[in-house]
Design an enzyme around this catalytic site. Structure first.
Site, short mmCIF file in Angstrom:
data_model
loop_
_atom_site.label_atom_id
_atom_site.label_comp_id
_atom_site.label_asym_id
_atom_site.label_seq_id
_atom_site.Cartn_x
_atom_site.Cartn_y
_atom_site.Cartn_z
CB THR A 124 54.31 16.98 -66.31
OG1 THR A 124 55.52 16.69 -65.62
CG2 THR A 124 54.65 17.29 -67.76
CE1 TYR A 149 55.37 12.43 -69.83
CE2 TYR A 149 56.68 14.03 -68.63
CZ TYR A 149 55.54 13.29 -68.76
OH TYR A 149 54.53 13.40 -67.82
P1 NAP Z 1 51.38 5.74 -65.72
O1 NAP Z 1 51.25 4.96 -64.44
O2 NAP Z 1 52.59 5.56 -66.56
O3 NAP Z 1 50.07 5.40 -66.60
C1 NAP Z 1 49.99 5.77 -67.94
C2 NAP Z 1 48.67 5.28 -68.48
O4 NAP Z 1 48.55 5.70 -69.85
C3 NAP Z 1 48.51 3.75 -68.47
O5 NAP Z 1 47.18 3.45 -68.16
C4 NAP Z 1 48.80 3.39 -69.92
O6 NAP Z 1 48.17 2.21 -70.35
C5 NAP Z 1 48.17 4.58 -70.61
N1 NAP Z 1 48.60 4.74 -72.00
C6 NAP Z 1 49.86 4.94 -72.45
N2 NAP Z 1 49.86 5.07 -73.78
C7 NAP Z 1 48.57 4.94 -74.19
C8 NAP Z 1 47.92 4.96 -75.44
N3 NAP Z 1 48.61 5.14 -76.57
N4 NAP Z 1 46.58 4.77 -75.48
C9 NAP Z 1 45.87 4.58 -74.35
N5 NAP Z 1 46.43 4.55 -73.13
C10 NAP Z 1 47.77 4.72 -73.05
O7 NAP Z 1 51.25 7.31 -65.43
P2 NAP Z 1 50.74 8.07 -64.11
O8 NAP Z 1 51.89 8.21 -63.18
O9 NAP Z 1 49.47 7.47 -63.66
O10 NAP Z 1 50.47 9.52 -64.70
C11 NAP Z 1 49.21 9.87 -65.28
C12 NAP Z 1 49.41 11.05 -66.19
O11 NAP Z 1 49.93 12.16 -65.47
C13 NAP Z 1 50.38 10.83 -67.34
O12 NAP Z 1 49.92 11.57 -68.44
C14 NAP Z 1 51.68 11.42 -66.84
O13 NAP Z 1 52.49 11.82 -67.92
C15 NAP Z 1 51.15 12.59 -66.05
N6 NAP Z 1 51.96 13.04 -64.92
C16 NAP Z 1 52.37 12.14 -63.98
C17 NAP Z 1 53.07 12.60 -62.88
C18 NAP Z 1 53.52 11.65 -61.80
O14 NAP Z 1 54.39 12.04 -61.01
N7 NAP Z 1 52.94 10.46 -61.69
C19 NAP Z 1 53.34 13.98 -62.72
C20 NAP Z 1 52.87 14.85 -63.71
C21 NAP Z 1 52.16 14.38 -64.79
P3 NAP Z 1 48.89 0.77 -70.25
O15 NAP Z 1 48.62 0.29 -68.84
O16 NAP Z 1 48.15 0.01 -71.29
O17 NAP Z 1 50.34 0.97 -70.54
O1 F7E Z 2 63.10 10.19 -62.12
C1 F7E Z 2 66.68 10.25 -61.33
C2 F7E Z 2 66.24 10.72 -62.71
O2 F7E Z 2 61.89 8.56 -63.56
C3 F7E Z 2 63.29 11.10 -61.06
C4 F7E Z 2 57.09 10.99 -64.35
O3 F7E Z 2 55.94 10.63 -63.63
O4 F7E Z 2 57.56 12.78 -62.83
C5 F7E Z 2 58.10 11.61 -63.40
O5 F7E Z 2 59.29 11.90 -64.12
C6 F7E Z 2 64.75 11.50 -60.98
C7 F7E Z 2 65.36 11.91 -62.33
O6 F7E Z 2 60.68 10.56 -62.59
C8 F7E Z 2 67.31 6.70 -61.55
O7 F7E Z 2 67.36 11.04 -63.52
C9 F7E Z 2 68.30 8.45 -60.73
O8 F7E Z 2 66.15 13.03 -62.14
O9 F7E Z 2 61.29 8.74 -61.11
P1 F7E Z 2 61.72 9.40 -62.35
P2 F7E Z 2 60.73 11.90 -63.47
O10 F7E Z 2 61.72 11.81 -64.56
O11 F7E Z 2 60.89 13.04 -62.51
C10 F7E Z 2 57.20 13.81 -63.77
C11 F7E Z 2 56.60 14.96 -62.99
C12 F7E Z 2 56.36 13.31 -64.88
O12 F7E Z 2 55.55 14.05 -65.43
C13 F7E Z 2 56.71 11.99 -65.44
O13 F7E Z 2 55.59 11.44 -66.15
O14 F7E Z 2 65.49 10.37 -60.54
N1 F7E Z 2 67.14 8.87 -61.28
N2 F7E Z 2 68.43 7.13 -60.89
C14 F7E Z 2 66.49 7.81 -61.80
N3 F7E Z 2 65.30 7.70 -62.41
C15 F7E Z 2 64.89 6.47 -62.80
N4 F7E Z 2 63.69 6.34 -63.40
N5 F7E Z 2 65.68 5.35 -62.60
C16 F7E Z 2 66.90 5.41 -61.98
O15 F7E Z 2 67.57 4.42 -61.80
#
Ligand code: NAP
Ligand code: F7E
Length: 338
Positions: A124, A149
């Site tokens: 990430t 995280y």
């Molecule tokens: P997400 O929607 O939060 O999905 C997380 C998944 O992990 C869900 O299927 C959840 O299952 C599963 N999980 C959590 N804890 C687990 C455990 N202990 N055992 C088995 N499964 C578990 O995340 P996403 O946005 O699809 O992201 C996918 C991956 O990319 C994550 O590793 C995230 O950290 C990483 N990532 C995301 C972003 C982004 O912007 N989306 C960017 C960079 C990296 P449940 O449904 O059972 O909760």
């Molecule tokens: O926050 C600000 C908050 O929770 C984005 C995950 O997928 O991307 C994600 O992490 C920004 C932050 O995503 C609210 O403080 C303001 O600056 O949508 P977010 P994240 O923290 O960037 C990365 C790449 C990952 O890897 C992670 O798994 O928005 N913010 N107000 C808020 N954020 C939330 N959640 N809620 C608010 O009300």
């Protein structure tokens, strides 16, 4: 027929990746956790004879070992994690286990069972920490994790590199910047905004309360990013890649763009914890700031440099920021009947 295992199959990326791989003719095996009420909304519509689900948990090495032994996958996509940065401050120890240490369980299950598989780790942009002087961030930018995280993901990143170097495994990191979609969890800021707008328009919510409006993110569309995850494993040599749009926007800009989709111009008044957003036409309060959403440490500026992915993988984002906002707002309006 190639076989793939996906952990995190019920998540945003896991669901899109499942659809993508099935369309490519893969047999797909997903690891799913047992919940007391069903949590498979994102994959419930997938009705395909080549799609299999297996109960397990990433913190439980036995379920991982059994799964890789049984499936003998060609590709392993490790997407499962406690993925919420804000919540990681509230559950730091569990986040270390589920998001960090679990990766070694997968790598060891593959190594000890001599499974010949390509391994993808969901790394990430949070690893960079978003210090303004580091932007744009690329594969060579130093890491500075700013949350439990990110610290957990740092371990997962390096153990993936270590197993590639130590055991010659085809192990890769995708360092993905934020990617969103109508399937994004409701507690991430983009989806929180688009869902709130749909509810406000339907008369079911008065206003939207947010935290830091100044944070800047490089937001892309999740469907583009799962194709990049697959491309990373189709190369001759294992390597690590940044996937990003190369464009950054503040949370405030996302709010403005999303309200514009429903014909509302936001007028801002005040600053910091006292900033408020009003409908320019009616004067109605629509957005305010609630400090409970501030994080103990913030990642201020994420802006990715996807040049290596473009050059080596031929990967580029297809969906622009404005298109992403439109896709998400329209999808949520539909849920609320508009
Ligand atoms: P997400 O929607 O939060 O999905 C997380 C998944 O992990 C869900 O299927 C959840 O299952 C599963 N999980 C959590 N804890 C687990 C455990 N202990 N055992 C088995 N499964 C578990 O995340 P996403 O946005 O699809 O992201 C996918 C991956 O990319 C994550 O590793 C995230 O950290 C990483 N990532 C995301 C972003 C982004 O912007 N989306 C960017 C960079 C990296 P449940 O449904 O059972 O909760
Ligand atoms: O926050 C600000 C908050 O929770 C984005 C995950 O997928 O991307 C994600 O992490 C920004 C932050 O995503 C609210 O403080 C303001 O600056 O949508 P977010 P994240 O923290 O960037 C990365 C790449 C990952 O890897 C992670 O798994 O928005 N913010 N107000 C808020 N954020 C939330 N959640 N809620 C608010 O009300």
């Amino acid at each position: 027929m190639k076989k793939a295992i996906i952990t995190g199959v019920t998540g945003q990326d896991g669901s899109y990746l499942t659809e993508f791989l099935l369309a490519k003719g893969y047999e797909v095996h997903g690891l799913i956790r047992r919940h007391s009420t069903p949590c498979d909304d994102r994959i419930a519509h997938i009705n395909d004879a080549n799609f299999f689900l297996h109960y397990g948990d990433l913190t439980d090495s036995l379920s991982i070992t059994n799964l890789v032994r049984e499936v003998q996958p060609d590709e392993f996509y490790n997407l499962a994690a406690q993925s919420h940065v804000g919540i990681s401050f509230e559950v730091p120890e569990y986040t270390a286990e589920a998001t960090g240490v679990s990766t070694i369980k997968v790598l060891e299950a593959i190594r000890q069972n001599k499974i010949d598989t390509k391994f993808y780790q969901a790394s990430t942009s949070e690893l960079f920490g978003g210090l303004p002087e580091t932007a744009p961030q690329s594969e060579t930018t130093p890491f500075h994790p700013r949350s439990p995280y990110a610290a957990a993901k740092l371990y997962a990143y390096w153990i993936t590199v270590n197993y590639r170097e130590a055991y010659d495994m085809f192990a890769c990191n995708g360092i993905l910047f934020n990617h969103e979609s109508p399937r994004r969890g409701a507690d991430f800021v983009t989806r929180k905004i688009t869902l709130a707008i749909a509810k406000i328009m339907a008369g079911k919510q008065d206003k939207l309360s947010l935290g830091n409006l100044d944070a800047k993110r490089d937001w892309g569309y999740a469907k583009d990013y799962v194709e990049g995850q697959w491309l990373i494993l189709q190369q001759d040599k294992p390597d690590d890649f940044v996937l990003a749009t190369g464009e950054t926007h503040t949370v405030r800009e996302f709010v403005e763009a999303a309200f514009e989709e429903v014909g509302i111009k936001i007028e801002w008044r005040g600053a910091g914890a006292y900033e408020e957003g009003y409908c320019a036409k009616t004067g109605k309060l629509l957005v305010d700031v609630n400090p409970k959403y501030f994080r103990p440490a913030e990642v201020d500026l994420l802006l990715g440099d996807p040049a290596k992915a473009d050059r080596v993988l031929g990967w580029k984002r297809k969906v622009s920021f404005r298109e992403l906002v439109k896709i998400m707002v329209q999808a949520d309006l539909k849920i609320y009947g508009r």
